[in-house]
Design an enzyme around this catalytic site. Structure first.
Site, PDB file in Angstrom:
ATOM      1  N   LYS A 118      26.719  -6.707  64.557  1.00 49.02           N
ATOM      2  CA  LYS A 118      27.610  -7.284  63.281  1.00 49.02           C
ATOM      3  C   LYS A 118      28.768  -8.148  63.500  1.00 49.02           C
ATOM      4  O   LYS A 118      29.335  -8.004  64.533  1.00 49.02           O
ATOM      5  CB  LYS A 118      27.473  -6.144  62.296  1.00 49.02           C
TER       6      LYS A 118
HETATM    7  C1  LIG Z   1      22.159  -3.501  60.394  1.00 55.34           C
HETATM    8  C2  LIG Z   1      21.827  -3.462  59.030  1.00 55.34           C
HETATM    9  C3  LIG Z   1      21.766  -2.103  58.633  1.00 55.34           C
HETATM   10  C4  LIG Z   1      21.686  -0.911  59.323  1.00 55.34           C
HETATM   11  O1  LIG Z   1      22.858  -0.631  59.993  1.00 55.34           O
HETATM   12  P1  LIG Z   1      22.956   0.222  61.156  1.00 55.34           P
HETATM   13  O2  LIG Z   1      24.282   0.433  61.416  1.00 55.34           O
HETATM   14  O3  LIG Z   1      22.305  -0.540  62.498  1.00 55.34           O
HETATM   15  O4  LIG Z   1      22.338   1.629  60.981  1.00 55.34           O
HETATM   16  C5  LIG Z   1      21.154  -1.871  57.527  1.00 55.34           C
HETATM   17  N1  LIG Z   1      20.818  -2.987  56.365  1.00 55.34           N
HETATM   18  C6  LIG Z   1      20.869  -4.230  57.112  1.00 55.34           C
HETATM   19  C7  LIG Z   1      20.945  -5.541  55.914  1.00 55.34           C
HETATM   20  C8  LIG Z   1      21.547  -4.544  58.246  1.00 55.34           C
HETATM   21  O5  LIG Z   1      21.443  -5.774  58.765  1.00 55.34           O
END
Ligand SMILES: *Cc1c(COP(=O)(O)O)cnc(C)c1O
Length: 402
Positions: free
Chosen positions: A186
């Site tokens: 992210k």
């Molecule tokens: C990455 C993501 C998640 C999950 O996040 P994690 O930290 O990997 O558990 C949930 N929703 C969206 C839209 C994402 O892109």
């Protein structure tokens, strides 16, 4: 992966602060921690950027969605509208909440559309789990109109849109609750981590307790705390929070650099035959983590992906066939393959997930190729990438025209 592109001495210093005290736990131990509270500081950074009244850091983006749903009052048997294009965690969180996912169409914003939502609304619809995809945002004016008209509970999964905004309001703060992911992919990473946000004090308190076995976190004697609700352990560690804090502070700079690179790449590609772009509901609020190309049709997009692979062009995602993000590959969800029974298997769903009819989503995601924007690109690198993309597109589009 812009967050992980900028990883260095500051992250190390913050982790070392925690290592110096050995207090890896985010609560209590007041006299041993030397005033070091990284989870709280991480939350403060998130509040600074989002202007949320409340932010609560947890172990992942997935558990942040779970907290956001629970704190918004979504539970067993509630019908919740979800998109077929998202990271699967959004749908998993709805299922594990005991709720019933109802899939609706996305449009060229890559997010649920107002029109798609309207088509699947029933008197039993409790809420919407709206996902802001690929660094930008849903068309919030239209979606809020439906939310208000039908008195729905809006939960925003802004897992991949931290820092993005719509007409001046940060995504994640339109609904009752919202959340962000800070996993390794992210805009800012904690290694693993997530943050739930809200402007509603009661919702914040519920999430705070829900994520830590129901603890009320009043006072400094954990063993004597009250438990207003039943919770579970979704806590973040101080080590992860330390990294998340620094990375979050870098986000305004990352967004500025992303936008500069994305603007140039867009300009260089915008006059090429066959290339158009996904709709950005508010371009001024784009976190610009992706440039989302829309090709004329799925066949063309697939042929271009093949050309990219042949030419060694990297850094893109073709979500239509990728195993994570689009419903076509989610056989385990469509067939409800579970380790142990979930409420949806007993209560039943209004849709047969193996026979979903989502032509608009199929059309849009079939045409979509997303390039990850790197904040560390040089202008020369952007020019080279644009040239390589254009050459591959040209080959396919010319072939089809002739
Ligand atoms: C990455 C993501 C998640 C999950 O996040 P994690 O930290 O990997 O558990 C949930 N929703 C969206 C839209 C994402 O892109």
């Amino acid at each position: 992966m812009p967050g992980s592109e900028l990883f260095g001495a500051e992250e190390q210093k913050e982790v070392n602060d925690v290592m110096g005290t050995g207090i890896l736990f985010r609560y209590n131990h007041d006299h041993l921690r030397n005033g070091i509270w990284k989870a709280r500081e991480f939350e403060a950074e998130v509040k600074k950027i989002t202007h949320a009244k409340y932010a609560h850091a947890v172990s992942s983006g997935s558990t942040a969605v779970a907290c956001a749903l629970a704190a918004a009052g979504i539970g067993t048997g509630d019908e919740v509208i979800v998109p077929p294009f998202t990271y699967a965690a959004s749908v998993e969180a709805v299922l594990f909440a005991g709720a019933i996912p109802v899939f609706a169409e996305v449009d060229e914003t890559l997010c649920l559309s107002a029109e798609g939502i309207k088509k699947v609304l029933t008197p039993k619809t409790k809420g919407i789990c709206l996902v802001h995809m690929c660094g930008s945002m849903a068309n919030m004016d239209e979606i809020m109109a439906i939310v208000h008209e039908h008195n729905l509970v809006l939960v925003e999964d802004a897992g991949q849109a931290f820092g993005a905004s719509y007409k001046g309001t940060q995504v994640g703060l339109f609904g009752k609750t919202g959340c962000y992911s800070f996993d390794f992919f992210k805009i800012a990473t904690a290694g693993e981590g997530g943050v739930m946000v809200t402007n509603d004090e009661a919702a914040y308190k519920l999430a705070d307790s829900y994520s830590d076995h129901g603890h009320d976190h009043i006072g400094n004697n954990r063993g004597m705390e009250q438990h207003p609700i039943i919770g579970f352990n979704y806590r973040i560690s101080e080590l992860h929070a330390a990294i998340g804090k620094v990375q979050t502070s870098r986000v305004p700079d990352i967004i500025q650099r992303n936008n500069k690179n994305k603007k140039l790449l867009t300009e260089l590609l915008s006059k090429k035959e066959g290339i158009s772009f996904a709709t950005i509901a508010d371009p001024a609020g784009d976190s610009a983590t992706f440039l989302n190309l829309l090709l004329p049709d799925t066949t063309t997009a697939q042929a271009i992906v093949e050309e990219f692979n042949k030419a060694g062009v990297t850094g893109f995602n073709y979500w239509y066939t990728n195993m994570y993000h689009f419903i076509n590959q989610w056989d385990h969800i469509k067939e409800l393959k579970t380790a142990a029974r979930l409420p949806v298997e007993i209560l039943g769903a209004p849709q047969d997930y193996t026979k979903l009819d989502l032509p608009k989503s199929q059309e849009v995601i079939g045409r979509l190729i997303s390039f990850g924007i790197r904040c560390t690109w040089t202008e020369e690198e952007v020019h080279t990438l644009a040239k390589n993309i254009a050459a591959c597109v040209e080959k396919v589009v010319v072939l089809i025209d002739s």
